[in-house]
Write an enzyme that holds these catalytic residues in place. Structure first.
Site, mmCIF file in Angstrom:
data_model
loop_
_atom_site.group_PDB
_atom_site.id
_atom_site.type_symbol
_atom_site.label_atom_id
_atom_site.label_comp_id
_atom_site.label_asym_id
_atom_site.label_seq_id
_atom_site.Cartn_x
_atom_site.Cartn_y
_atom_site.Cartn_z
ATOM 1 N N TYR A 156 23.435 -23.337 35.146
ATOM 2 C CA TYR A 156 23.944 -23.879 34.217
ATOM 3 C C TYR A 156 25.528 -24.068 34.500
ATOM 4 O O TYR A 156 26.007 -25.317 34.289
ATOM 5 C CB TYR A 156 23.709 -23.223 32.875
ATOM 6 C CG TYR A 156 24.195 -23.954 31.693
ATOM 7 C CD1 TYR A 156 23.574 -25.232 31.048
ATOM 8 C CD2 TYR A 156 25.082 -23.552 31.048
ATOM 9 C CE1 TYR A 156 24.013 -26.031 30.185
ATOM 10 C CE2 TYR A 156 25.759 -24.414 29.865
ATOM 11 C CZ TYR A 156 24.971 -25.475 29.540
ATOM 12 O OH TYR A 156 25.677 -26.214 28.306
ATOM 13 N N LYS A 160 27.545 -27.516 35.254
ATOM 14 C CA LYS A 160 28.617 -28.251 34.474
ATOM 15 C C LYS A 160 29.740 -28.010 34.976
ATOM 16 O O LYS A 160 30.606 -28.946 34.868
ATOM 17 C CB LYS A 160 28.521 -27.206 33.198
ATOM 18 C CG LYS A 160 27.261 -27.439 32.158
ATOM 19 C CD LYS A 160 27.104 -28.519 31.731
ATOM 20 C CE LYS A 160 26.029 -28.706 30.622
ATOM 21 N NZ LYS A 160 25.876 -30.104 30.313
#
Ligand code: NAP
Length: 253
Positions: A156, A160
């Site tokens: 994640y 991002k």
């Protein structure tokens, strides 16, 4: 705030959480909205509820990691709603929640293919039309995790972080041709994603009590603001709801 009458927006991950709220708010401000999620029936239910409230909305099932499927959504949006002025790259997943040493390589790659490649797919599909049409707005929903590693979230965080660079790359190549690209960090907001995070107990974010999460409506207000000309001077930046100056600017003191 500015009126979005006559604008057309595509919101990914619009079946629940932040994406649903943004789709509803854009429609309430006059934009026609295309909602997508993998669960097309859930996106369709939100679109029907927007239409029942007097807004203009359509929905399609789409996995953003599939470029051909994203292309079909963009074509359908232009044909059915008459254009495409705003892309909100909001679809995202928190999984896999696992330490690197024990993570599943296929699940790790799948996360990147949704959170980073999925956003690229949206940008790639809308950009030629936006450029030839004189401009547009792209909002990539980012996260504090783009800048801060967190235990169990390597996929994640890496996705991002890549997305933050994608925003800068779009701004570099296209800001002189009418494209306003923003990154937007919504803060820790009370959605299904945070319920999964809480259940994991893996890092400090997962230990934030639900009562301390921000309401989705605040982040919706911030993101919709970026879709208006009032945010022109912020184009090219990663804008964060935790930034006090931005909160004051959108009336959240
Ligand atoms: P959520 O409640 O889990 O909603 C995620 C949405 O994305 C759903 O509509 C989901 O529908 C859709 N989605 C997931 N994978 C998809 C795919 N492959 N293709 C198309 N749609 C897909 O999450 P949320 O909290 O609203 O998060 C929205 C965004 O904010 C995400 O990008 C997230 O990373 C970011 N964010 C959230 C927080 C937070 O505190 N909640 C903090 C920072 C950043 P389907 O499952 O049906 O596809």
């Amino acid at each position: 705030m500015a009126d979005l009458d006559g604008r057309v927006a595509l919101v990914t991950g619009a079946s629940r959480g932040l994406g649903e709220g943004v789709a509803r708010a854009l429609a309430a401000r006059g934009a026609a909205v295309m909602l997508v999620a993998r669960d097309g029936a859930a996106a369709e239910a939100v679109a029907r509820s927007i239409a029942a409230a007097g807004g203009r909305a359509e929905a399609m099932a789409c996995d953003v990691s599939d470029y051909a499927a994203v292309g079909r959504v963009v074509d359908r949006t232009r044909a059915a709603l008459g254009g495409l002025d705003i892309l909100v790259n909001n679809a995202g997943v928190i999984e896999p929640i696992a330490e690197i040493a024990t993570s599943d390589p296929a699940e790790w790659a799948r996360s990147i293919s949704i959170n980073l490649v999925g956003a690229y797919n949206g940008v790639r599909a809308v950009l030629p039309g936006m450029l030839s049409g004189g401009g547009g707005t792209i909002v990539n929903v980012s996260s504090g995790a783009a800048y801060r590693p967190l235990e169990g979230w390597s996929a994640y965080c890496a996705g991002k972080a890549g997305l933050a660079m994608l925003t800068r790359a779009i701004a570099l190549e296209a800001s002189g041709r009418g494209i306003r690209a923003f990154g937007f960090s919504p803060g820790t907001i009370d959605t299904e994603m945070q319920a999964k995070i809480r259940a994991s107990g893996i890092n400090p974010i997962s230990r934030i009590p639900r009562s301390e999460l921000s309401p989705v409506e605040h982040a919706v207000r911030g993101l919709v603001y970026l879709c208006t000309p009032e945010a022109d001077d912020l184009a090219g930046q990663d804008v964060a709801m935790r930034d006090d100056a931005f909160r004051r600017r959108i009336g959240l003191g």
